[in-house]
Design a protein around this motif. Structure first.
Motif, short mmCIF file in Angstrom:
data_model
loop_
_atom_site.label_atom_id
_atom_site.label_comp_id
_atom_site.label_asym_id
_atom_site.label_seq_id
_atom_site.Cartn_x
_atom_site.Cartn_y
_atom_site.Cartn_z
N ALA A 27 0.83 -1.22 0.00
CA ALA A 27 0.00 0.00 0.00
C ALA A 27 0.86 1.26 0.00
CB ALA A 27 -0.94 -0.01 1.21
N LYS A 28 2.00 1.18 0.69
CA LYS A 28 2.89 2.33 0.74
C LYS A 28 3.48 2.63 -0.64
CE LYS A 28 5.75 5.35 2.64
NZ LYS A 28 5.26 6.67 3.07
N GLY A 29 3.63 1.59 -1.45
CA GLY A 29 4.15 1.78 -2.81
C GLY A 29 5.49 1.12 -3.08
N PHE A 30 5.98 0.34 -2.11
CA PHE A 30 7.24 -0.36 -2.35
C PHE A 30 7.03 -1.58 -3.23
CE2 PHE A 30 8.26 1.80 1.78
CZ PHE A 30 9.14 2.71 1.22
N THR A 31 8.12 -2.03 -3.83
CA THR A 31 8.06 -3.14 -4.79
C THR A 31 8.67 -4.39 -4.17
OG1 THR A 31 8.30 -1.55 -6.59
CG2 THR A 31 8.74 -3.86 -7.11
N LEU A 32 7.90 -5.47 -4.18
CA LEU A 32 8.39 -6.76 -3.68
C LEU A 32 9.28 -7.39 -4.75
CD1 LEU A 32 8.14 -8.92 -1.42
CD2 LEU A 32 6.20 -9.85 -2.70
N GLY A 77 12.64 0.34 -3.18
CA GLY A 77 12.02 1.66 -3.38
C GLY A 77 12.87 2.74 -2.75
N GLU A 78 12.58 3.96 -3.10
CA GLU A 78 13.34 5.09 -2.58
C GLU A 78 13.16 5.19 -1.06
OE1 GLU A 78 12.66 8.54 -4.94
OE2 GLU A 78 13.78 9.82 -3.54
N GLY A 79 14.27 5.19 -0.34
CA GLY A 79 14.22 5.32 1.12
C GLY A 79 13.59 4.14 1.84
N VAL A 80 13.58 2.97 1.21
CA VAL A 80 12.81 1.84 1.77
C VAL A 80 13.36 1.35 3.11
CG1 VAL A 80 14.07 0.04 0.49
CG2 VAL A 80 11.70 -0.37 1.19
N VAL A 81 14.66 1.47 3.35
CA VAL A 81 15.22 0.95 4.61
C VAL A 81 14.62 1.71 5.80
CG1 VAL A 81 17.31 0.67 6.00
CG2 VAL A 81 17.37 0.14 3.55
N ALA A 82 14.72 3.04 5.77
CA ALA A 82 14.22 3.84 6.89
C ALA A 82 12.69 3.82 6.94
CB ALA A 82 14.72 5.28 6.76
N SER A 83 12.05 3.87 5.78
CA SER A 83 10.60 3.90 5.74
C SER A 83 10.01 2.60 6.30
CB SER A 83 10.12 4.14 4.31
OG SER A 83 8.72 4.21 4.27
N ALA A 84 10.61 1.47 5.95
CA ALA A 84 10.13 0.18 6.46
C ALA A 84 10.27 0.13 7.98
CB ALA A 84 10.88 -0.97 5.81
N ARG A 85 11.35 0.68 8.51
CA ARG A 85 11.53 0.70 9.98
C ARG A 85 10.42 1.53 10.64
NH1 ARG A 85 15.56 -2.29 12.77
NH2 ARG A 85 15.97 -0.48 14.09
N ASN A 138 14.14 -8.47 -10.87
CA ASN A 138 14.19 -7.06 -11.23
C ASN A 138 12.96 -6.73 -12.08
OD1 ASN A 138 16.76 -6.60 -10.03
ND2 ASN A 138 17.65 -7.70 -11.75
N TRP A 139 12.08 -5.95 -11.51
CA TRP A 139 10.84 -5.63 -12.24
C TRP A 139 10.25 -4.36 -11.62
CZ3 TRP A 139 5.55 -5.58 -10.58
CH2 TRP A 139 5.41 -5.78 -9.20
N GLY A 140 9.16 -3.88 -12.19
CA GLY A 140 8.37 -2.82 -11.56
C GLY A 140 8.84 -1.43 -11.89
N PRO A 141 8.21 -0.44 -11.26
CA PRO A 141 8.40 0.96 -11.64
C PRO A 141 9.84 1.42 -11.54
CG PRO A 141 7.10 0.76 -9.61
CD PRO A 141 7.22 -0.60 -10.18
N THR A 142 10.60 0.90 -10.57
CA THR A 142 11.96 1.39 -10.39
C THR A 142 12.92 0.81 -11.43
OG1 THR A 142 12.33 -0.34 -8.77
CG2 THR A 142 11.71 1.82 -7.93
N GLN A 143 12.46 -0.14 -12.23
CA GLN A 143 13.33 -0.73 -13.25
C GLN A 143 13.16 -0.05 -14.60
OE1 GLN A 143 15.63 -3.02 -12.54
NE2 GLN A 143 14.97 -2.87 -10.40
N LYS A 144 12.19 0.89 -14.70
CA LYS A 144 11.92 1.52 -16.00
C LYS A 144 13.04 2.47 -16.38
CE LYS A 144 6.95 1.09 -15.85
NZ LYS A 144 5.85 1.70 -15.14
#
Ligand code: CMP
Length: 144
Positions: A27-32, A77-85, A138-144
């Protein structure tokens, strides 16, 4: 792109919270980019928690993580380490804010539902420990 390692612990799996936990990061927008349901060997648990090996709770922590299956994941995703915490909340669920996973669902520091890498370097080490390159997609929005 930044990646983090998340592991739904045995209590999260046993309580039927896998879907709820995954939903928060989707929901946050990160990519699995990596996902596996697995039993954890003593060796892997000891390596994963190596930084805590002198702590009094180390033995119990290893026993707990190896006692029942976990869900190991890599999210991107951008900033995923801190955001996930932030999404996960404070280590001790009694101190975790409502709205965080531990704040909403946890009561015990040893049964705190999910592990998340605490820094980018830790994430790189943990991803390499738990996943092979071929298990990551490797897939999804960040791979474009
Ligand atoms: P985690 O984010 O997986 O990283 C280390 C884990 O050690 C932590 O979550 C807790 O589950 C566990 N832990 C930390 N402090 C204690 C404690 N005082 N007693 C038991 N377990 C602890």
């Amino acid at each position: 792109m930044e990646r983090t390692f998340l592991m739904i612990k045995p209590d999260g799996v046993q309580r039927g919270l896998v879907g709820e936990i995954i939903k928060r990061f989707e929901a946050k927008g990160f990519t699995l980019v990596g996902l596996k349901f697995m039993a954890v060997s003593k060796e892997l648990a000891e390596q994963h928690y190596d930084v805590h090996k002198e702590r009094p709770f180390f033995q119990g922590l290893v026993e707990f993580i190896t006692s029942s299956p976990v869900v190991a994941m890599v999210w991107e995703g951008e900033g995923v380490v801190a955001s996930a915490r932030k999404i996960i909340g404070a280590t001790n669920p009694l101190n975790a804010e409502p709205g965080t996973l531990r704040g909403d669902y946890g009561m015990d520091v040893g049964r705190n539902l999910i592990h998340g890498s605490d820094a980018i370097e830790t994430a790189q080490r943990e991803i390499a420990l738990w996943f092979t390159d071929s298990e990551l997609v490797n897939w999804g929005p960040t791979q474009k």
